[in-house]
Enzyme design. Structure first.
Site, PDB file in Angstrom:
ATOM      1  CB  CYS A   1      -1.822   1.109  -2.656  1.00  0.00           C
ATOM      2  SG  CYS A   1      -2.219   0.609  -4.349  1.00  0.00           S
TER       3      CYS A   1
ATOM      4  CB  CYS B   1      -1.115  -6.668  -4.573  1.00  0.00           C
ATOM      5  SG  CYS B   1      -2.789  -6.014  -4.483  1.00  0.00           S
TER       6      CYS B   1
END
Ligand code: DGL
Length: 268
Positions: free
Chosen positions: A200, A69
């Site tokens: 992302c 992440c």
């Protein structure tokens, strides 16, 4: 065992690349979907979640953790390394020993970073576009990398607004997904970007839609394969490869596991 976590299912885009080059390792993946999205949360909130998840993964047997992440990496990796890696306090070392059944008193972390450096080497137009969460784009870690590397290349940024929600809802294509993608991608294309960095880990699941909206001649970069190679090198260097691994994977989530199960099923 390799621990992997993300705010949700986005980190599966990293897991699938790691699994390709380390198929015999055992994995435990944690989707923190009860607290997703991380993108708009405070740094303190994400650090607290990352601590809890680290301890949970160590308790499940992880001895190296991939923060799959970008937002959590930007917010928490330096704190996690300070607290749980070599320099951690004796109290934390004791806790790690007890969580790992006496096997480890510290843990290694591998994080994500938007692929700005390769993008800068690839652009012909001299403009690179970065799509990421607000948390990543506003983080000092990202800004430092960008400022140190961009040289004469212009870097334009946009939050992929609504992208995480699309992926968490399993809506990866179709007219609505294209409309959502178009809203955030168009400003980058209008600015002249010919290379788009997916900053992302949820966004690679939208790569076909992103490519369709972007059109020919636009290169879309996912950093996951490079992160997987880096992990493999670190594990070799630090003798963390597990000859006894069975290639098993466990998937856990803090919320409903229906989309996690569906996406895992699609990966296999
Ligand atoms: N997948 C995450 C990232 O790479 C975060 C998405 C979110 O929860 O906002 O940044």
């Amino acid at each position: 065992m390799i621990g992997i976590f993300d705010s949700g299912i986005g980190g599966l885009s990293v897991y699938r690349e790691i699994k390709k080059i380390l198929p015999g390792e055992d994995y435990v993946y944690y989707a923190d979907n009860a607290h997703c999205p991380y993108g708009e949360k405070t740094k303190e909130y994400i650090i607290e979640r990352a601590r809890k998840i680290t301890e949970l993964l160590v308790g499940k047997g992880a001895d190296i953790i991939v923060i799959a992440c970008n937002t959590a990496t930007a917010a928490a990796i330096s704190t996690l390394r300070a607290e749980y890696s070599d320099s951690g306090s004796s109290k934390v070392r004791q806790k790690m020993l007890s969580l790992s059944g006496g096997k480890r008193d510290h843990i290694r972390f591998i994080g994500m970073e938007p692929a700005i450096k390769p993008a800068i080497g690839m652009t012909h137009s001299g403009v690179v576009g970065v799509l990421a969460t607000a948390g990543t784009l506003n983080a000092e870690k990202y800004r430092n990398t960008r400022d140190l590397t961009h040289g004469n290349v212009k870097v334009v940024e946009h939050v992929g607004e609504g992208f995480v929600e699309l992926v968490e809802n399993g809506e990866l294509s179709g007219p609505h997904a294209e409309e959502v993608v178009k809203r955030s991608l168009t400003p980058l294309l209008d600015a002249g970007a010919d290379t788009i960095v997916l900053g992302c880990t949820h966004y690679p699941f939208l790569i076909d839609t992103i490519r369709k909206v972007a059109g020919d001649g636009i290169c879309v970069l996912d950093p996951a394969p490079a992160v997987a190679r880096h992990l493999s090198e670190v594990m070799d260097d630090e003798c963390l490869r597990h000859s006894s691994g069975n290639g098993t994977s466990i998937f856990l989530s803090s919320g409903s596991d229906s989309i996690l199960k569906k996406m895992v099923g699609n990966l296999c």
